[in-house]
Design a protein around this motif. Sequence first.
Motif, PDB file in Angstrom:
ATOM      1  N   GLN A  64      24.745  10.474  -3.797  1.00  0.00           N
ATOM      2  CA  GLN A  64      25.088   9.413  -4.731  1.00  0.00           C
ATOM      3  C   GLN A  64      25.204   8.085  -4.000  1.00  0.00           C
ATOM      4  O   GLN A  64      25.678   8.038  -2.871  1.00  0.00           O
ATOM      5  CB  GLN A  64      26.415   9.730  -5.423  1.00  0.00           C
ATOM      6  N   VAL A  65      24.764   7.070  -4.665  1.00  0.00           N
ATOM      7  CA  VAL A  65      24.878   5.710  -4.138  1.00  0.00           C
ATOM      8  C   VAL A  65      25.743   4.909  -5.088  1.00  0.00           C
ATOM      9  O   VAL A  65      25.501   4.890  -6.301  1.00  0.00           O
ATOM     10  CB  VAL A  65      23.490   5.041  -4.010  1.00  0.00           C
ATOM     11  N   GLN A  66      26.755   4.265  -4.548  1.00  0.00           N
ATOM     12  CA  GLN A  66      27.575   3.361  -5.345  1.00  0.00           C
ATOM     13  C   GLN A  66      27.186   1.928  -4.974  1.00  0.00           C
ATOM     14  O   GLN A  66      27.043   1.605  -3.797  1.00  0.00           O
ATOM     15  CB  GLN A  66      29.059   3.578  -5.090  1.00  0.00           C
ATOM     16  N   LEU A  67      27.034   1.101  -6.006  1.00  0.00           N
ATOM     17  CA  LEU A  67      26.598  -0.283  -5.813  1.00  0.00           C
ATOM     18  C   LEU A  67      27.618  -1.226  -6.425  1.00  0.00           C
ATOM     19  O   LEU A  67      28.045  -1.029  -7.570  1.00  0.00           O
ATOM     20  CB  LEU A  67      25.237  -0.501  -6.477  1.00  0.00           C
ATOM     21  N   VAL A  68      27.987  -2.254  -5.677  1.00  0.00           N
ATOM     22  CA  VAL A  68      28.943  -3.244  -6.165  1.00  0.00           C
ATOM     23  C   VAL A  68      28.373  -4.635  -5.929  1.00  0.00           C
ATOM     24  O   VAL A  68      28.154  -5.034  -4.781  1.00  0.00           O
ATOM     25  CB  VAL A  68      30.306  -3.111  -5.472  1.00  0.00           C
ATOM     26  N   GLU A  69      28.159  -5.347  -7.022  1.00  0.00           N
ATOM     27  CA  GLU A  69      27.638  -6.712  -6.932  1.00  0.00           C
ATOM     28  C   GLU A  69      28.772  -7.715  -6.782  1.00  0.00           C
ATOM     29  O   GLU A  69      29.889  -7.495  -7.266  1.00  0.00           O
ATOM     30  CB  GLU A  69      26.835  -7.070  -8.189  1.00  0.00           C
ATOM     31  N   SER A  70      28.458  -8.834  -6.148  1.00  0.00           N
ATOM     32  CA  SER A  70      29.398  -9.951  -6.039  1.00  0.00           C
ATOM     33  C   SER A  70      28.593 -11.228  -5.854  1.00  0.00           C
ATOM     34  O   SER A  70      27.379 -11.182  -5.631  1.00  0.00           O
ATOM     35  CB  SER A  70      30.353  -9.743  -4.863  1.00  0.00           C
ATOM     36  N   GLY A  71      29.290 -12.346  -5.964  1.00  0.00           N
ATOM     37  CA  GLY A  71      28.653 -13.633  -5.719  1.00  0.00           C
ATOM     38  C   GLY A  71      28.295 -14.422  -6.957  1.00  0.00           C
ATOM     39  O   GLY A  71      27.819 -15.557  -6.863  1.00  0.00           O
ATOM     40  N   GLY A  72      28.508 -13.828  -8.122  1.00  0.00           N
ATOM     41  CA  GLY A  72      28.237 -14.570  -9.346  1.00  0.00           C
ATOM     42  C   GLY A  72      29.251 -15.669  -9.567  1.00  0.00           C
ATOM     43  O   GLY A  72      30.248 -15.779  -8.861  1.00  0.00           O
ATOM     44  N   GLY A  73      28.974 -16.491 -10.566  1.00  0.00           N
ATOM     45  CA  GLY A  73      29.893 -17.567 -10.887  1.00  0.00           C
ATOM     46  C   GLY A  73      29.244 -18.611 -11.766  1.00  0.00           C
ATOM     47  O   GLY A  73      28.182 -18.379 -12.344  1.00  0.00           O
ATOM     48  N   LEU A  74      29.916 -19.748 -11.860  1.00  0.00           N
ATOM     49  CA  LEU A  74      29.445 -20.868 -12.664  1.00  0.00           C
ATOM     50  C   LEU A  74      28.850 -21.920 -11.738  1.00  0.00           C
ATOM     51  O   LEU A  74      29.494 -22.319 -10.752  1.00  0.00           O
ATOM     52  CB  LEU A  74      30.601 -21.455 -13.467  1.00  0.00           C
ATOM     53  N   VAL A  75      27.648 -22.365 -12.050  1.00  0.00           N
ATOM     54  CA  VAL A  75      26.978 -23.360 -11.223  1.00  0.00           C
ATOM     55  C   VAL A  75      26.209 -24.309 -12.131  1.00  0.00           C
ATOM     56  O   VAL A  75      25.773 -23.923 -13.218  1.00  0.00           O
ATOM     57  CB  VAL A  75      26.038 -22.665 -10.207  1.00  0.00           C
ATOM     58  N   GLN A  76      26.048 -25.531 -11.685  1.00  0.00           N
ATOM     59  CA  GLN A  76      25.273 -26.498 -12.453  1.00  0.00           C
ATOM     60  C   GLN A  76      23.778 -26.259 -12.249  1.00  0.00           C
ATOM     61  O   GLN A  76      23.356 -25.722 -11.211  1.00  0.00           O
ATOM     62  CB  GLN A  76      25.627 -27.924 -12.037  1.00  0.00           C
ATOM     63  N   ALA A  77      23.007 -26.667 -13.221  1.00  0.00           N
ATOM     64  CA  ALA A  77      21.561 -26.575 -13.108  1.00  0.00           C
ATOM     65  C   ALA A  77      21.091 -27.275 -11.833  1.00  0.00           C
ATOM     66  O   ALA A  77      21.577 -28.355 -11.492  1.00  0.00           O
ATOM     67  CB  ALA A  77      20.889 -27.182 -14.329  1.00  0.00           C
ATOM     68  N   GLY A  78      20.162 -26.626 -11.146  1.00  0.00           N
ATOM     69  CA  GLY A  78      19.678 -27.140  -9.880  1.00  0.00           C
ATOM     70  C   GLY A  78      20.422 -26.609  -8.674  1.00  0.00           C
ATOM     71  O   GLY A  78      19.971 -26.786  -7.529  1.00  0.00           O
ATOM     72  N   GLY A  79      21.536 -25.960  -8.920  1.00  0.00           N
ATOM     73  CA  GLY A  79      22.336 -25.413  -7.829  1.00  0.00           C
ATOM     74  C   GLY A  79      21.843 -24.063  -7.343  1.00  0.00           C
ATOM     75  O   GLY A  79      20.806 -23.559  -7.795  1.00  0.00           O
ATOM     76  N   SER A  80      22.609 -23.480  -6.429  1.00  0.00           N
ATOM     77  CA  SER A  80      22.232 -22.214  -5.808  1.00  0.00           C
ATOM     78  C   SER A  80      23.402 -21.242  -5.808  1.00  0.00           C
ATOM     79  O   SER A  80      24.567 -21.651  -5.797  1.00  0.00           O
ATOM     80  CB  SER A  80      21.779 -22.444  -4.355  1.00  0.00           C
ATOM     81  N   LEU A  81      23.054 -19.980  -5.813  1.00  0.00           N
ATOM     82  CA  LEU A  81      24.020 -18.903  -5.634  1.00  0.00           C
ATOM     83  C   LEU A  81      23.349 -17.806  -4.819  1.00  0.00           C
ATOM     84  O   LEU A  81      22.126 -17.632  -4.889  1.00  0.00           O
ATOM     85  CB  LEU A  81      24.472 -18.313  -6.969  1.00  0.00           C
ATOM     86  N   ARG A  82      24.145 -17.048  -4.087  1.00  0.00           N
ATOM     87  CA  ARG A  82      23.638 -15.870  -3.424  1.00  0.00           C
ATOM     88  C   ARG A  82      24.420 -14.653  -3.900  1.00  0.00           C
ATOM     89  O   ARG A  82      25.633 -14.581  -3.684  1.00  0.00           O
ATOM     90  CB  ARG A  82      23.718 -15.967  -1.900  1.00  0.00           C
TER      91      ARG A  82
END
Length: 126
Positions: free
Chosen positions: A1-19
């Motif tokens: 079994q593989v467990q996956l946990v995402e992170s790094g989301g959020g609120l950003v303005q258009a043109g911005g970046s997230l990882r």
Amino acid sequence: QVQLVESGGGLVQAGGSLRLSCAASGRTISNYNMGWFRQAPGKEREFVAAISWNDRNTDYTDSVKGRFTISRDNAKNTVYLQMNSLKPEDTAVYYCAADRDFSLADWHTEPFWNYWGQGTQVTVSS
């Protein structure tokens, strides 16, 4: 079994970046294809990007080509999605997925992927 946990989301303005990060546990991801999907409100979940287990293949949906980059760090058992030049239409819950199938023909489709994370919200304001 593989467990996956995402992170790094959020609120950003258009043109911005997230990882976004997807941390795996239970198995080493070096033997797994890894993918990202997203689901916007009122829409079906859609393929965003994928990277093959041996890093020889990557693929992106047309709407993110040139803006998003998928990568992996097997030593950290983590896959990333670098998102640049974000647009309001990128707003969605982003899901990480994993699979060990050596045939990549169907990796744009949900049934290809055996393991899923819970998702992380990305909101892009205009």
